[in-house]
Design a protein around this motif. Sequence first.
Motif, PDB file in Angstrom:
ATOM      1  N   GLY A  43     -18.357 -36.466 -20.530  1.00  0.00           N
ATOM      2  CA  GLY A  43     -17.848 -35.190 -21.037  1.00  0.00           C
ATOM      3  C   GLY A  43     -18.215 -34.080 -20.057  1.00  0.00           C
ATOM      4  N   PRO A  44     -18.830 -32.950 -20.452  1.00  0.00           N
ATOM      5  CA  PRO A  44     -18.704 -32.465 -21.815  1.00  0.00           C
ATOM      6  C   PRO A  44     -17.480 -31.557 -21.985  1.00  0.00           C
ATOM      7  CG  PRO A  44     -20.304 -31.127 -20.632  1.00  0.00           C
ATOM      8  CD  PRO A  44     -19.697 -32.081 -19.626  1.00  0.00           C
ATOM      9  N   LYS A  45     -17.063 -30.951 -20.839  1.00  0.00           N
ATOM     10  CA  LYS A  45     -15.954 -29.992 -20.947  1.00  0.00           C
ATOM     11  C   LYS A  45     -14.714 -30.569 -20.261  1.00  0.00           C
ATOM     12  CE  LYS A  45     -16.377 -25.821 -22.743  1.00  0.00           C
ATOM     13  NZ  LYS A  45     -15.313 -25.503 -23.736  1.00  0.00           N
ATOM     14  N   ILE A  46     -13.568 -30.398 -20.892  1.00  0.00           N
ATOM     15  CA  ILE A  46     -12.312 -30.848 -20.308  1.00  0.00           C
ATOM     16  C   ILE A  46     -12.037 -30.026 -19.051  1.00  0.00           C
ATOM     17  CG2 ILE A  46      -9.817 -30.954 -20.682  1.00  0.00           C
ATOM     18  CD1 ILE A  46     -10.353 -31.528 -23.579  1.00  0.00           C
ATOM     19  N   ALA A  47     -11.645 -30.731 -17.973  1.00  0.00           N
ATOM     20  CA  ALA A  47     -11.421 -30.054 -16.690  1.00  0.00           C
ATOM     21  C   ALA A  47     -10.427 -28.906 -16.824  1.00  0.00           C
ATOM     22  CB  ALA A  47     -10.945 -31.060 -15.651  1.00  0.00           C
ATOM     23  N   ASN A  48      -9.317 -29.159 -17.497  1.00  0.00           N
ATOM     24  CA  ASN A  48      -8.274 -28.151 -17.633  1.00  0.00           C
ATOM     25  C   ASN A  48      -7.621 -28.237 -19.008  1.00  0.00           C
ATOM     26  OD1 ASN A  48      -6.133 -26.412 -17.435  1.00  0.00           O
ATOM     27  ND2 ASN A  48      -5.029 -27.588 -15.877  1.00  0.00           N
ATOM     28  N   PRO A  49      -8.160 -27.525 -20.006  1.00  0.00           N
ATOM     29  CA  PRO A  49      -7.655 -27.645 -21.382  1.00  0.00           C
ATOM     30  C   PRO A  49      -6.169 -27.312 -21.511  1.00  0.00           C
ATOM     31  CG  PRO A  49      -9.666 -26.325 -21.321  1.00  0.00           C
ATOM     32  CD  PRO A  49      -9.285 -26.582 -19.912  1.00  0.00           C
ATOM     33  N   ASP A  50      -5.633 -26.489 -20.599  1.00  0.00           N
ATOM     34  CA  ASP A  50      -4.219 -26.118 -20.707  1.00  0.00           C
ATOM     35  C   ASP A  50      -3.281 -27.259 -20.338  1.00  0.00           C
ATOM     36  OD1 ASP A  50      -4.559 -22.639 -19.601  1.00  0.00           O
ATOM     37  OD2 ASP A  50      -5.047 -23.655 -21.479  1.00  0.00           O
ATOM     38  N   GLN A  51      -3.836 -28.300 -19.741  1.00  0.00           N
ATOM     39  CA  GLN A  51      -3.046 -29.482 -19.392  1.00  0.00           C
ATOM     40  C   GLN A  51      -2.715 -30.297 -20.646  1.00  0.00           C
ATOM     41  OE1 GLN A  51      -5.439 -32.028 -16.958  1.00  0.00           O
ATOM     42  NE2 GLN A  51      -3.875 -32.441 -15.459  1.00  0.00           N
ATOM     43  N   LEU A  52      -3.563 -30.125 -21.688  1.00  0.00           N
ATOM     44  CA  LEU A  52      -3.467 -31.006 -22.837  1.00  0.00           C
ATOM     45  C   LEU A  52      -2.430 -30.561 -23.850  1.00  0.00           C
ATOM     46  CD1 LEU A  52      -6.216 -31.821 -21.582  1.00  0.00           C
ATOM     47  CD2 LEU A  52      -7.085 -32.111 -23.891  1.00  0.00           C
ATOM     48  N   LEU A  53      -1.773 -31.550 -24.437  1.00  0.00           N
ATOM     49  CA  LEU A  53      -0.882 -31.334 -25.579  1.00  0.00           C
ATOM     50  C   LEU A  53      -1.313 -32.358 -26.615  1.00  0.00           C
ATOM     51  CD1 LEU A  53       1.643 -30.255 -27.057  1.00  0.00           C
ATOM     52  CD2 LEU A  53       3.027 -31.787 -25.668  1.00  0.00           C
ATOM     53  N   ILE A  54      -1.797 -31.861 -27.756  1.00  0.00           N
ATOM     54  CA  ILE A  54      -2.312 -32.771 -28.787  1.00  0.00           C
ATOM     55  C   ILE A  54      -1.489 -32.595 -30.054  1.00  0.00           C
ATOM     56  CG2 ILE A  54      -4.322 -33.401 -30.180  1.00  0.00           C
ATOM     57  CD1 ILE A  54      -6.122 -32.389 -27.965  1.00  0.00           C
ATOM     58  N   VAL A  78     -10.482 -29.626 -30.646  1.00  0.00           N
ATOM     59  CA  VAL A  78      -9.505 -28.671 -30.108  1.00  0.00           C
ATOM     60  C   VAL A  78     -10.114 -27.266 -30.038  1.00  0.00           C
ATOM     61  CG1 VAL A  78      -7.407 -27.427 -30.805  1.00  0.00           C
ATOM     62  CG2 VAL A  78      -7.378 -29.900 -30.669  1.00  0.00           C
ATOM     63  N   ASN A  79     -10.823 -26.899 -31.092  1.00  0.00           N
ATOM     64  CA  ASN A  79     -11.460 -25.576 -31.125  1.00  0.00           C
ATOM     65  C   ASN A  79     -12.573 -25.454 -30.102  1.00  0.00           C
ATOM     66  OD1 ASN A  79      -9.859 -24.453 -33.109  1.00  0.00           O
ATOM     67  ND2 ASN A  79     -11.091 -25.348 -34.759  1.00  0.00           N
ATOM     68  N   GLU A  80     -13.436 -26.476 -30.071  1.00  0.00           N
ATOM     69  CA  GLU A  80     -14.567 -26.462 -29.111  1.00  0.00           C
ATOM     70  C   GLU A  80     -14.104 -26.332 -27.676  1.00  0.00           C
ATOM     71  OE1 GLU A  80     -16.858 -29.954 -31.361  1.00  0.00           O
ATOM     72  OE2 GLU A  80     -16.467 -30.273 -29.209  1.00  0.00           O
ATOM     73  N   GLN A  81     -13.039 -27.077 -27.357  1.00  0.00           N
ATOM     74  CA  GLN A  81     -12.618 -27.189 -25.966  1.00  0.00           C
ATOM     75  C   GLN A  81     -11.591 -26.129 -25.585  1.00  0.00           C
ATOM     76  OE1 GLN A  81     -13.691 -29.302 -23.628  1.00  0.00           O
ATOM     77  NE2 GLN A  81     -14.990 -30.629 -24.867  1.00  0.00           N
ATOM     78  N   GLY A  82     -11.135 -25.353 -26.553  1.00  0.00           N
ATOM     79  CA  GLY A  82     -10.154 -24.309 -26.252  1.00  0.00           C
ATOM     80  C   GLY A  82      -8.793 -24.857 -25.860  1.00  0.00           C
ATOM     81  N   VAL A  83      -8.345 -25.907 -26.564  1.00  0.00           N
ATOM     82  CA  VAL A  83      -7.019 -26.462 -26.278  1.00  0.00           C
ATOM     83  C   VAL A  83      -5.977 -25.629 -27.002  1.00  0.00           C
ATOM     84  CG1 VAL A  83      -5.514 -28.469 -26.625  1.00  0.00           C
ATOM     85  CG2 VAL A  83      -7.922 -28.803 -26.024  1.00  0.00           C
ATOM     86  N   LYS A  84      -5.065 -25.032 -26.232  1.00  0.00           N
ATOM     87  CA  LYS A  84      -4.069 -24.134 -26.843  1.00  0.00           C
ATOM     88  C   LYS A  84      -2.931 -24.906 -27.495  1.00  0.00           C
ATOM     89  CE  LYS A  84      -2.397 -21.617 -23.635  1.00  0.00           C
ATOM     90  NZ  LYS A  84      -2.494 -21.406 -22.166  1.00  0.00           N
TER      91      LYS A  84
END
Lengths: 414, 164
Positions: A43-54, A78-84
Amino acid sequence: MGRSFVEKILNAKRGAIVFRKPDIVLTHDYTASIKNTFNKMGGPKIANPDQLLIVLDHNAPPTSSNLANQYQTIRDFVNEQGVKNFYDVGKGICHQVMSYHAKPGMIIVGSDSHTCTAGAFNTLAVGIDRTESAGIWKRGETWFRVPESMKITLHGKLREGVYAKDISLWIIGMIGSAGANYMSIEYHGEGVKNLSISERMTLANLASEMGAKNAVFPLDEVLEYFLKTSEVFKTSEVWKCIWADEDAVYEKEIEIYLDEIFPLVAAPHHVDNIKSVSEVQGIKVHQGLIGTCTNGRLEDLRQAASVLKDKKIADGFQLLVIPASRKIYLDALDEGVITTFINAGASVLAVSCGPCLGTGQGIPADGFTVISTANRNFKGRMGEKEAEIYLSSPETAAVSALTGKIGDPSEVLK
Amino acid sequence: MNVFHYPQNDINTDLLFPGKYTYTCSTGPEIREHLLEDLDPAFAESVESGDIIIAGENFGCGSSREQPSLGLRYVGVSAIIAKSFARIFYRSAINQGLLLVQSPEAVEAYNEGDEVEVDPAGGVIRIGGRAFDFPSLPPEMLSILAHGGLLNHIRKEFSGGDGR
């Protein structure tokens, strides 16, 4: 020497292995498990949260506390990692939601074998496995082997009662379920402009069932219009149109004359067990499924509803209808399509993958024969080993629901 | 060492691990219980570490769910020799550290009871006294396999040492 679409977008020759950063990494319900793998990777942090679509879709809404807890874990993550780009229960099936994000020239990967659906938007859209998704969260990139390509040239247009699903089944019938194994399928020809985006999505969706790595359509006027009138469009945006050179080299080439195609089914228990509807006409069916990422769009629902309007399905027949997104559901409500289904005797389910994969609602009984607009009919696929599944277009499924026997839509229209 | 021979083509992911358990079984032991359940109910109990699977074309077609490759690696299958593999399963197996060998000739040559030996370093399979070469994977993929899968491979990369 000319290059194929995939050689251009990956900027490498076929056979080469390259590392690229995908524009979008799609994950769905399995995100909870991918998160565990991600943590094991450090982990702990996603390299680029804006890349993700969940997107939560496969078991939406959850049918057990285990699934519900997994969903909550995903929301917290999603909240922790700031996935938009997060779509909660009821918003849509992931491949439909992708249509709000896919733009020409993108590289899209997803932890789902039908990620290839997004090729309809002139993207390189490829299914990967779940561990790899965690790897991309960590590193931002993954490896691609540049595949050989297959050129499918479409001529003419479809006849009445014949649909994109029938084209897909036709092609699978010609080349087999591994006929495009590992290849990138490119759709060419003047027939392409006669296909709507919804139809292209159906065709691209079934690339997985042809063994292909991906399928792609060009950026033409139809796609441009779609993008300009959708939420994806920003006025300042100019898309790169990546397309094969005239003299690109292909491993296989086939020509399809759309006006020759007639209604087809994939008979149990494999997608390349293709038969004409007329060959299986009259076979008793107990349950129908109209929906899924393959055929759950407004056009599909309209086709089925036009058959069922002011009619009732056969006694005892179990018809399940699932719109592929909230937006489609609302549009279908506005048009009276949902009312038609309900009046006909169908059950309209929440937006989800639903019965396609046998983990939620609508599991068939022992010995049931099901007619489904999904893309897979493996034995046991819908959660019941003793059920037989026929795959078809929405209209064929609706026609069959009326009589409780497989019926030919092109006959009904006469 | 046992050899499990499934001559048919298109052994799909639902046969390898039923889809209905996708969200309820994620650990090795949980997956083992249902591994190949709809293809060969005797497999899960009788498979041992080091065993080999031999199969036809398009092995692993279907879903991208991981339980098939994860499960087969967990129970210790040392290699799957098939005429061809489906794409996502191929990626998934490498990422789980499960060796896949594509060799139509070797599969054709196999007869029940033959001794089977796979030599990944030398790129050779030996079946009943005959030898068959197989194409080696590109270095990046060999590296992932050598580390026992992508998870370990990435841990090592980020920790700068053996991250196990």
